[in-house]
Every structure is written in structure tokens, then in C-alpha cells.
Design a protein around this motif. Structure first.
Motif, mmCIF file in Angstrom:
data_model
loop_
_atom_site.group_PDB
_atom_site.id
_atom_site.type_symbol
_atom_site.label_atom_id
_atom_site.label_comp_id
_atom_site.label_asym_id
_atom_site.label_seq_id
_atom_site.Cartn_x
_atom_site.Cartn_y
_atom_site.Cartn_z
ATOM 1 N N THR A 88 0.789 -1.109 -0.096
ATOM 2 C CA THR A 88 -0.073 -0.023 -0.059
ATOM 3 C C THR A 88 0.813 1.306 -0.048
ATOM 4 O O THR A 88 0.490 2.313 -0.283
ATOM 5 C CB THR A 88 -0.876 0.143 1.205
ATOM 6 O OG1 THR A 88 -0.081 0.126 2.395
ATOM 7 C CG2 THR A 88 -1.945 -1.135 1.257
ATOM 8 N N GLY A 89 2.190 1.035 0.474
ATOM 9 C CA GLY A 89 2.691 2.409 0.506
ATOM 10 C C GLY A 89 2.548 3.127 2.047
ATOM 11 O O GLY A 89 3.020 4.422 1.915
ATOM 12 N N THR A 90 1.994 2.511 2.753
ATOM 13 C CA THR A 90 1.742 3.161 3.918
ATOM 14 C C THR A 90 1.999 2.349 5.296
ATOM 15 O O THR A 90 1.710 1.226 5.311
ATOM 16 C CB THR A 90 0.120 3.386 4.261
ATOM 17 O OG1 THR A 90 -0.218 4.156 2.876
ATOM 18 C CG2 THR A 90 -0.467 4.180 5.286
ATOM 19 N N VAL A 91 2.872 3.080 6.155
ATOM 20 C CA VAL A 91 3.073 2.255 7.361
ATOM 21 C C VAL A 91 2.060 2.766 8.457
ATOM 22 O O VAL A 91 2.129 4.271 8.801
ATOM 23 C CB VAL A 91 4.559 2.468 7.759
ATOM 24 C CG1 VAL A 91 4.773 1.833 9.220
ATOM 25 C CG2 VAL A 91 5.589 1.794 6.783
ATOM 26 N N PRO A 92 1.090 2.028 9.220
ATOM 27 C CA PRO A 92 0.415 2.508 10.080
ATOM 28 C C PRO A 92 1.153 2.644 11.422
ATOM 29 O O PRO A 92 1.736 1.580 11.862
ATOM 30 C CB PRO A 92 -0.864 1.488 9.990
ATOM 31 C CG PRO A 92 -0.298 0.295 9.672
ATOM 32 C CD PRO A 92 0.727 0.531 8.660
ATOM 33 N N THR A 93 0.980 3.707 12.198
ATOM 34 C CA THR A 93 1.765 3.732 13.213
ATOM 35 C C THR A 93 0.654 4.510 14.408
ATOM 36 O O THR A 93 -0.449 4.796 14.140
ATOM 37 C CB THR A 93 2.887 4.666 13.508
ATOM 38 O OG1 THR A 93 2.561 6.200 13.258
ATOM 39 C CG2 THR A 93 3.864 4.218 12.139
ATOM 40 N N ASN A 94 1.271 4.393 15.637
ATOM 41 C CA ASN A 94 0.232 4.910 16.748
ATOM 42 C C ASN A 94 -0.016 6.353 16.583
ATOM 43 O O ASN A 94 -0.586 6.902 17.432
ATOM 44 C CB ASN A 94 0.749 4.454 18.144
ATOM 45 C CG ASN A 94 2.072 4.832 18.816
ATOM 46 O OD1 ASN A 94 2.738 5.396 17.537
ATOM 47 N ND2 ASN A 94 2.441 4.982 19.670
ATOM 48 N N GLN A 95 1.057 7.088 15.722
ATOM 49 C CA GLN A 95 0.644 8.484 15.772
ATOM 50 C C GLN A 95 0.380 8.843 14.245
ATOM 51 O O GLN A 95 0.659 9.755 13.842
ATOM 52 C CB GLN A 95 2.372 9.053 15.875
ATOM 53 C CG GLN A 95 2.831 8.732 17.218
ATOM 54 C CD GLN A 95 4.019 9.208 17.343
ATOM 55 O OE1 GLN A 95 5.054 9.788 16.431
ATOM 56 N NE2 GLN A 95 4.691 9.426 18.817
ATOM 57 N N GLY A 96 -0.111 8.078 13.718
ATOM 58 C CA GLY A 96 -0.725 8.338 12.306
ATOM 59 C C GLY A 96 -0.017 7.746 11.267
ATOM 60 O O GLY A 96 1.103 6.592 11.559
ATOM 61 N N SER A 97 -0.418 7.636 10.167
ATOM 62 C CA SER A 97 0.276 6.736 8.913
ATOM 63 C C SER A 97 1.366 7.417 8.124
ATOM 64 O O SER A 97 1.181 8.860 8.269
ATOM 65 C CB SER A 97 -0.870 6.518 7.780
ATOM 66 O OG SER A 97 -1.805 5.551 8.278
ATOM 67 N N ILE A 98 2.232 6.962 7.798
ATOM 68 C CA ILE A 98 3.389 7.233 7.228
ATOM 69 C C ILE A 98 3.106 6.922 5.645
ATOM 70 O O ILE A 98 3.262 5.724 5.519
ATOM 71 C CB ILE A 98 4.845 6.806 7.730
ATOM 72 C CG1 ILE A 98 5.018 7.471 9.336
ATOM 73 C CG2 ILE A 98 5.914 7.521 7.017
ATOM 74 C CD1 ILE A 98 6.063 6.889 9.952
ATOM 75 N N LEU A 99 3.207 7.965 4.786
ATOM 76 C CA LEU A 99 3.119 7.624 3.319
ATOM 77 C C LEU A 99 4.461 7.542 2.622
ATOM 78 O O LEU A 99 5.210 8.432 2.850
ATOM 79 C CB LEU A 99 2.095 8.584 2.762
ATOM 80 C CG LEU A 99 0.763 8.933 3.324
ATOM 81 C CD1 LEU A 99 -0.129 9.820 2.650
ATOM 82 C CD2 LEU A 99 0.104 7.406 2.993
ATOM 83 N N ARG A 100 4.624 6.624 1.583
ATOM 84 C CA ARG A 100 5.938 6.566 1.241
ATOM 85 C C ARG A 100 5.951 7.815 0.207
ATOM 86 O O ARG A 100 7.143 8.315 -0.165
ATOM 87 C CB ARG A 100 5.825 5.449 0.187
ATOM 88 C CG ARG A 100 6.997 5.079 -0.687
ATOM 89 C CD ARG A 100 7.241 3.778 -1.378
ATOM 90 N NE ARG A 100 5.911 3.313 -1.751
ATOM 91 C CZ ARG A 100 5.523 2.132 -1.946
ATOM 92 N NH1 ARG A 100 6.408 1.219 -1.773
ATOM 93 N NH2 ARG A 100 4.265 1.723 -2.413
ATOM 94 N N SER A 101 4.854 8.335 -0.429
ATOM 95 C CA SER A 101 4.929 9.442 -1.182
ATOM 96 C C SER A 101 5.288 10.684 -0.594
ATOM 97 O O SER A 101 6.018 11.718 -1.103
ATOM 98 C CB SER A 101 3.566 9.613 -1.990
ATOM 99 O OG SER A 101 2.577 9.761 -1.063
ATOM 100 N N ARG A 102 4.769 11.005 0.801
ATOM 101 C CA ARG A 102 4.986 12.319 1.576
ATOM 102 C C ARG A 102 6.524 12.263 2.388
ATOM 103 O O ARG A 102 7.154 13.198 2.341
ATOM 104 C CB ARG A 102 4.090 12.453 2.490
ATOM 105 C CG ARG A 102 2.702 12.813 1.795
ATOM 106 C CD ARG A 102 1.908 13.613 2.688
ATOM 107 N NE ARG A 102 0.489 13.533 2.134
ATOM 108 C CZ ARG A 102 -0.555 13.311 3.007
ATOM 109 N NH1 ARG A 102 -0.560 13.609 4.229
ATOM 110 N NH2 ARG A 102 -1.884 13.387 2.130
#
Length: 78
Positions: A32-46
Motif C-alpha cells: 500500500t505504501g503506508t506504514v500505520p503507526t500509533n501516531q498516524g500513517s506514514i506515506l511513502r509518497s510524502r
């Protein structure tokens, strides 16, 4: 898979479950290009640097969990 290894996984189910969750998280992040964390998702594109840092850490934890599972299995067979 030999029956002995399945029995080993049953006895060490917390570590096996953790390894399965880590494998699911790494697979999800790669697809998906997204790592879900407890502080929100981290996007590969951003945030590519943070994304790959999280993926490296999750991958290292996965390798460590699998190494411990395999190592304890082979040590128990002696």
C-alpha cells in the motif's frame, strides 16, 4: 513442515504470533505504501525517508523473531 516444528510453534505461540503480525505489517506497507503507526500513517509518497526507516525496523524485528524461532527449535532438537 515436520510435526516437531509445528509443535515448537504451538509451544512458542506468542513469538510465532508476533512474527506473523510483523510479516503482515511489512507486507501491508510494501503493497500500500503506508506504514500505520500509533501516531498516524506514514506515506511513502510524502515521507520516503521515514517510510523506509520504519520498514527497515519492522523487517529487522521480523528477521530477529524468525531467527529466534528457528534457533530455539534447532537447539531443542539436540
Amino acid at each position: 513442515m515436520p510435526a516437531g516444528f509445528l509443535l515448537h510453534l504451538q509451544r512458542n505461540w506468542p513469538l510465532a504470533a508476533a512474527a506473523l503480525v510483523l510479516l503482515a505489517m511489512v507486507s501491508y506497507a510494501l503493497f500500500t505504501g503506508t506504514v500505520p503507526t500509533n501516531q498516524g500513517s506514514i506515506l511513502r509518497s510524502r515521507e520516503p525517508a521515514a517510510y523506509w526507516r520504519w520498514l527497515r525496523r519492522l523487517g529487522a524485528l521480523l528477521v530477529l523473531a524468525l531467527a529466534v524461532l528457528a534457533g530455539t527449535f534447532f537447539l531443542a532438537r539436540r
